[in-house]
Design a protein around this motif. Sequence first.
Motif, PDB file in Angstrom:
ATOM      1  N   LEU A 128       0.860  -1.181   0.000  1.00  0.00           N
ATOM      2  CA  LEU A 128       0.000   0.000   0.000  1.00  0.00           C
ATOM      3  C   LEU A 128       0.890   1.223   0.000  1.00  0.00           C
ATOM      4  O   LEU A 128       1.869   1.282   0.749  1.00  0.00           O
TER       5      LEU A 128
ATOM      6  N   ALA B 288       2.155   4.724   0.965  1.00  0.00           N
ATOM      7  CA  ALA B 288       2.073   5.449   2.231  1.00  0.00           C
ATOM      8  C   ALA B 288       1.261   6.740   2.114  1.00  0.00           C
ATOM      9  O   ALA B 288       0.843   7.300   3.124  1.00  0.00           O
TER      10      ALA B 288
ATOM     11  N   GLU C 108      -1.699   6.936   0.727  1.00  0.00           N
ATOM     12  CA  GLU C 108      -3.127   6.622   0.571  1.00  0.00           C
ATOM     13  C   GLU C 108      -3.936   7.308   1.663  1.00  0.00           C
ATOM     14  O   GLU C 108      -3.431   7.552   2.762  1.00  0.00           O
TER      15      GLU C 108
ATOM     16  N   SER D 164      -6.702   7.755   4.716  1.00  0.00           N
ATOM     17  CA  SER D 164      -6.855   6.952   5.929  1.00  0.00           C
ATOM     18  C   SER D 164      -7.900   5.846   5.791  1.00  0.00           C
ATOM     19  O   SER D 164      -7.759   4.793   6.419  1.00  0.00           O
TER      20      SER D 164
ATOM     21  N   THR E 166      -5.973   3.064   4.232  1.00  0.00           N
ATOM     22  CA  THR E 166      -4.951   2.602   5.167  1.00  0.00           C
ATOM     23  C   THR E 166      -5.590   1.797   6.297  1.00  0.00           C
ATOM     24  O   THR E 166      -5.067   0.756   6.704  1.00  0.00           O
TER      25      THR E 166
ATOM     26  N   LYS F  25      -4.762  -2.080   7.204  1.00  0.00           N
ATOM     27  CA  LYS F  25      -4.322  -2.500   8.540  1.00  0.00           C
ATOM     28  C   LYS F  25      -5.251  -3.566   9.118  1.00  0.00           C
ATOM     29  O   LYS F  25      -4.807  -4.484   9.815  1.00  0.00           O
TER      30      LYS F  25
ATOM     31  N   PHE G 172       4.393  -0.949   3.341  1.00  0.00           N
ATOM     32  CA  PHE G 172       3.874   0.399   3.158  1.00  0.00           C
ATOM     33  C   PHE G 172       4.939   1.109   2.337  1.00  0.00           C
ATOM     34  O   PHE G 172       6.042   1.355   2.824  1.00  0.00           O
TER      35      PHE G 172
END
Length: 106
Positions: free
Chosen positions: A45, A47, A49, A51, A54, A58, A78
């Motif tokens: 992904l 970094a 992107e 939230s 993200t 996660k 990331f």
Amino acid sequence: DFSSLRNVTYPKHRKTPKLNQIRVGVFVILTFKLEGAPKFFYLSLGAKEPSIITGSFKGLLAALDENAPNNLVWAHQFTEGADHGTNPYMSIPTAVNEYSAFKQKL
């Protein structure tokens, strides 16, 4: 057969699951069906992107940490400086290295 997805249960401390939690739940169910020889799964992904993406990423990592079957080897990254458009190009070298390491251990 996706009929088993109707019976997905979530922790009692949660109320109605959010859409990204449902997707992670579906992923976990399908991952448990992996059988046979070891499989490799790589995620990356950018970094940069937003939230919402993200957070989903996660959540998927947490699901893998807790539920991945023994025959699933996975890695993630990331990608610093990458956004949605540049991440594929920037993460490929790491993905290839991770896959090569996986193959060498077989």
